[in-house]
Scaffold this motif. Structure first.
Motif, PDB file in Angstrom:
ATOM      1  N   MET A   1     -10.725  10.452  10.017  1.00  0.00           N
ATOM      2  CA  MET A   1      -9.710  10.178  10.582  1.00  0.00           C
ATOM      3  C   MET A   1      -8.912   8.656  10.107  1.00  0.00           C
ATOM      4  SD  MET A   1      -9.414  10.188  14.956  1.00  0.00           S
ATOM      5  CE  MET A   1      -9.280  12.024  15.266  1.00  0.00           C
ATOM      6  N   PHE A   2      -7.675   8.586  10.163  1.00  0.00           N
ATOM      7  CA  PHE A   2      -7.047   7.497   9.911  1.00  0.00           C
ATOM      8  C   PHE A   2      -7.307   7.031   8.267  1.00  0.00           C
ATOM      9  CE2 PHE A   2      -8.383   6.420  14.369  1.00  0.00           C
ATOM     10  CZ  PHE A   2      -7.059   7.118  14.874  1.00  0.00           C
ATOM     11  N   LYS A   3      -7.661   8.013   7.479  1.00  0.00           N
ATOM     12  CA  LYS A   3      -8.128   7.572   6.019  1.00  0.00           C
ATOM     13  C   LYS A   3      -7.188   6.489   5.017  1.00  0.00           C
ATOM     14  CE  LYS A   3      -9.534   9.299   1.725  1.00  0.00           C
ATOM     15  NZ  LYS A   3      -8.763   8.643   0.933  1.00  0.00           N
ATOM     16  N   LYS A   4      -5.734   6.993   5.547  1.00  0.00           N
ATOM     17  CA  LYS A   4      -4.795   6.284   4.545  1.00  0.00           C
ATOM     18  C   LYS A   4      -4.864   4.670   4.923  1.00  0.00           C
ATOM     19  CE  LYS A   4      -0.719   7.890   3.726  1.00  0.00           C
ATOM     20  NZ  LYS A   4       0.411   8.973   4.152  1.00  0.00           N
ATOM     21  N   LEU A   5      -4.925   4.463   6.173  1.00  0.00           N
ATOM     22  CA  LEU A   5      -4.948   3.098   6.842  1.00  0.00           C
ATOM     23  C   LEU A   5      -6.321   2.258   6.224  1.00  0.00           C
ATOM     24  CD1 LEU A   5      -3.155   1.427   8.417  1.00  0.00           C
ATOM     25  CD2 LEU A   5      -3.987   2.160  10.455  1.00  0.00           C
ATOM     26  N   LYS A   6      -7.257   3.201   6.329  1.00  0.00           N
ATOM     27  CA  LYS A   6      -8.804   2.610   6.024  1.00  0.00           C
ATOM     28  C   LYS A   6      -8.688   2.303   4.530  1.00  0.00           C
ATOM     29  CE  LYS A   6     -11.851   5.434   7.823  1.00  0.00           C
ATOM     30  NZ  LYS A   6     -12.868   6.493   8.214  1.00  0.00           N
ATOM     31  N   ASP A   7      -8.015   3.047   3.679  1.00  0.00           N
ATOM     32  CA  ASP A   7      -7.841   2.758   2.197  1.00  0.00           C
ATOM     33  C   ASP A   7      -7.137   1.461   2.111  1.00  0.00           C
ATOM     34  OD1 ASP A   7      -9.107   5.193   1.570  1.00  0.00           O
ATOM     35  OD2 ASP A   7      -7.125   6.157   0.945  1.00  0.00           O
ATOM     36  N   GLY A   8      -6.158   1.208   2.769  1.00  0.00           N
ATOM     37  CA  GLY A   8      -5.282  -0.138   2.847  1.00  0.00           C
ATOM     38  C   GLY A   8      -6.340  -1.087   3.135  1.00  0.00           C
ATOM     39  N   VAL A   9      -7.047  -1.155   4.279  1.00  0.00           N
ATOM     40  CA  VAL A   9      -8.066  -2.047   4.606  1.00  0.00           C
ATOM     41  C   VAL A   9      -9.182  -2.464   3.473  1.00  0.00           C
ATOM     42  CG1 VAL A   9     -10.005  -2.722   6.000  1.00  0.00           C
ATOM     43  CG2 VAL A   9      -7.959  -1.704   6.961  1.00  0.00           C
ATOM     44  N   ASN A  10      -9.569  -1.360   2.683  1.00  0.00           N
ATOM     45  CA  ASN A  10     -10.542  -1.535   1.849  1.00  0.00           C
ATOM     46  C   ASN A  10      -9.862  -2.038   0.340  1.00  0.00           C
ATOM     47  OD1 ASN A  10     -13.043  -0.533   2.628  1.00  0.00           O
ATOM     48  ND2 ASN A  10     -12.154   1.685   2.347  1.00  0.00           N
ATOM     49  N   SER A  11      -8.698  -1.915   0.078  1.00  0.00           N
ATOM     50  CA  SER A  11      -7.918  -2.572  -0.874  1.00  0.00           C
ATOM     51  C   SER A  11      -7.618  -3.769  -0.580  1.00  0.00           C
ATOM     52  CB  SER A  11      -6.695  -1.618  -1.191  1.00  0.00           C
ATOM     53  OG  SER A  11      -5.403  -2.541  -1.798  1.00  0.00           O
ATOM     54  N   LEU A  12      -7.307  -4.341   0.592  1.00  0.00           N
ATOM     55  CA  LEU A  12      -7.300  -5.674   0.956  1.00  0.00           C
ATOM     56  C   LEU A  12      -8.503  -6.473   0.527  1.00  0.00           C
ATOM     57  CD1 LEU A  12      -5.880  -8.132   2.310  1.00  0.00           C
ATOM     58  CD2 LEU A  12      -6.696  -7.590   4.576  1.00  0.00           C
ATOM     59  N   LYS A  13      -9.660  -5.726   0.942  1.00  0.00           N
ATOM     60  CA  LYS A  13     -11.031  -6.411   1.142  1.00  0.00           C
ATOM     61  C   LYS A  13     -11.554  -6.568  -0.432  1.00  0.00           C
ATOM     62  CE  LYS A  13     -13.382  -3.608   3.756  1.00  0.00           C
ATOM     63  NZ  LYS A  13     -14.247  -2.964   4.721  1.00  0.00           N
ATOM     64  N   ASN A  14     -11.349  -5.555  -1.343  1.00  0.00           N
ATOM     65  CA  ASN A  14     -11.256  -5.844  -2.808  1.00  0.00           C
ATOM     66  C   ASN A  14     -10.789  -6.751  -3.234  1.00  0.00           C
ATOM     67  OD1 ASN A  14     -13.168  -3.408  -2.776  1.00  0.00           O
ATOM     68  ND2 ASN A  14     -11.654  -2.167  -3.454  1.00  0.00           N
ATOM     69  N   LYS A  15      -9.288  -6.832  -2.805  1.00  0.00           N
ATOM     70  CA  LYS A  15      -8.649  -7.903  -3.619  1.00  0.00           C
ATOM     71  C   LYS A  15      -9.087  -9.233  -3.270  1.00  0.00           C
ATOM     72  CE  LYS A  15      -4.414  -5.234  -3.776  1.00  0.00           C
ATOM     73  NZ  LYS A  15      -3.260  -4.704  -2.948  1.00  0.00           N
ATOM     74  N   VAL A  16      -9.260  -9.539  -1.898  1.00  0.00           N
ATOM     75  CA  VAL A  16      -9.756 -10.825  -1.560  1.00  0.00           C
ATOM     76  C   VAL A  16     -11.217 -11.102  -2.221  1.00  0.00           C
ATOM     77  CG1 VAL A  16     -10.543 -12.373   0.440  1.00  0.00           C
ATOM     78  CG2 VAL A  16      -8.583 -10.819   0.760  1.00  0.00           C
ATOM     79  N   GLU A  17     -11.852  -9.953  -2.375  1.00  0.00           N
ATOM     80  CA  GLU A  17     -13.517 -10.300  -3.196  1.00  0.00           C
ATOM     81  C   GLU A  17     -13.011 -10.795  -4.369  1.00  0.00           C
ATOM     82  OE1 GLU A  17     -16.539  -7.238  -0.961  1.00  0.00           O
ATOM     83  OE2 GLU A  17     -15.403  -6.680  -2.722  1.00  0.00           O
ATOM     84  N   GLU A  18     -12.189 -10.184  -5.059  1.00  0.00           N
ATOM     85  CA  GLU A  18     -11.741 -10.484  -6.462  1.00  0.00           C
ATOM     86  C   GLU A  18     -11.401 -11.673  -6.771  1.00  0.00           C
ATOM     87  OE1 GLU A  18      -8.709  -7.891  -8.488  1.00  0.00           O
ATOM     88  OE2 GLU A  18     -10.156  -6.345  -8.087  1.00  0.00           O
ATOM     89  N   LYS A  19     -10.586 -12.486  -5.597  1.00  0.00           N
ATOM     90  CA  LYS A  19      -9.897 -13.803  -5.710  1.00  0.00           C
ATOM     91  C   LYS A  19     -11.271 -14.581  -5.562  1.00  0.00           C
ATOM     92  CE  LYS A  19      -5.657 -13.454  -6.536  1.00  0.00           C
ATOM     93  NZ  LYS A  19      -5.155 -14.015  -7.739  1.00  0.00           N
TER      94      LYS A  19
END
Ligand SMILES: Nc1nc2c(ncn2[C@@H]2O[C@H](COP(=O)(O)OP(=O)(O)OP(=O)(O)O)[C@@H](O)[C@H]2O)c(=O)[nH]1
Ligand SMILES: [Mg+2]
Length: 343
Positions: A1-19
């Motif tokens: 459920m809510f897969k696309k929103l979840k993808d958005g959250v993961n992408s934010l996490k990855n970007k902050v991790e990278e930083k």
């Protein structure tokens, strides 16, 4: 459920991790010695320097930390806001969530062994939960409020008002509340038959007048019936109407004035996405709704409408419709919702 929103959250996490340069897999303390060059250790050990190198490396790793500044995460937050908007989160709500997270993360000292993803998760959880925060509890309200309790259901066409009434009526009946239904949809041909059928199936009384009659009068009659016969709950259906239809919006204002309901519940379908947000705002402005119900959450919905409707009306979502059967009405649990998205 809510897969696309979840993808958005993961992408934010990855970007902050990278930083931060801090990757989750590098966080585990047991991996620290493996990070050292074994050959080098051997060589240094022979020279009797092993202890000092290992200690130094450990100390370095232990003390390493990153302080996030605004420019580190600006782009990530901006992309995330866009993801939210693409997933039916209204613009102002996306702004609020983005700003909340930014405010929480900027200046944050992240240590080497901390889980950056979890820090971002926590930030998001807090922001979204604050939108859903409400002291209103439907079950407690029903238990404690003086009877009869009059509830009317409003919303646009075909969103699931009548079905939701039938589901709630069954639950109330099963919980031993004497419940009467009122057909306040005197507008649509077939509405009377639909609610009458539900009444027959559930063995519940339905108050109805002929098609085209005044809906306010029908629900008013049901309230009088409930008072005279010691019923607990009146569930008043209303015709579907577009928030842009001035005449029909005047009619719903009249229903509210005449009936003076205890609760006005706004029903919309989660699949309507950002349309649901706009409609909830307009209905709230016109007749001051008390809470919302989002139906058809069993369809592949983005989930953003739930956050936005709650924010737009400053009211809770109390139930979600999860299918077409009588038992497919579930209490909306903000914690469950946030867990689904944020993980
Ligand atoms: N999958 C699914 N379908 C639902 C849900 N709730 C309602 N429906 C379906 O949506 C359709 C419309 O439901 P109604 O209850 O008639 O909607 P309404 O808002 O009363 O419609 P109007 O009176 O015409 O404005 C029906 O086919 C219902 O079975 C739900 O939670 N999930
Ligand atoms: Mg209906």
């Amino acid at each position: 459920m809510f897969k696309k929103l979840k993808d958005g959250v993961n992408s934010l996490k990855n970007k902050v991790e990278e930083k931060t340069g801090i990757k989750k897999e590098e966080n585990r303390p047991e991996e620290i010695p493996e990070k050292l060059d074994q050959e080098e250790i051997k060589e240094k050990t022979e020279k009797g320097k092993k202890t000092s190198l290992t200690t130094k490396a450990k100390k370095f790793i232990k003390e390493r930390k990153v302080i996030l500044d605004e420019k580190d995460i600006e782009d990530a937050i901006s992309d995330f806001k866009f993801d939210l908007i693409e997933n039916d989160v209204a613009f102002d709500v996306a702004e609020k969530i983005g700003e909340d997270v930014k405010e929480d993360l900027v200046g944050r000292e992240i240590k080497w062994r901390e889980d950056v993803g979890e820090i971002v998760n926590e930030s998001l959880r807090n922001s979204i939960l604050s939108i859903f925060e409400s002291p209103f509890q439907f079950k407690t309200y029903i238990e404690e409020k003086e009877k009869p309790i009059v509830i009317i259901f409003v919303g646009t066409n075909g969103v699931g008002k009548t079905t939701t009434i039938a589901k709630m009526a069954k639950w109330l009946r099963d919980t031993d509340y004497k419940t009467v239904l009122a057909n306040g949809d005197t507008f649509r041909a077939g509405a009377m038959e639909q609610i009458t059928k539900h009444g027959e199936k559930l063995n519940l009384k339905v108050i109805k007048h002929q098609e085209g009659s005044d809906p306010a009068a029908v629900i008013y009659d049901a309230v009088e019936f409930a008072k005279a016969n010691e019923y607990d709950i009146v569930l008043g259906d209303t015709a579907g109407r577009m928030h842009t239809d001035v005449n029909l919006m005047d009619q719903i204002k009249k229903i509210k004035r005449v009936v003076d309901p205890d609760l006005v519940l706004f029903v919309d379908e989660a699949v309507a996405g950002s349309d649901a947000v706009e409609r909830s705002r307009e209905f709230n402005e016109a007749i001051d709704i008390d809470a919302s119900i989002l139906t058809k959450i069993d369809a592949d919905v983005s989930g953003g409408a739930a956050i936005s409707v709650s924010y737009a009306t400053n009211n809770p979502i109390i139930f979600v419709g999860t299918g077409q059967n009588y038992d497919d009405l579930k209490k909306f649990d903000p914690e469950w919702f946030v867990d689904e998205i944020v993980g």
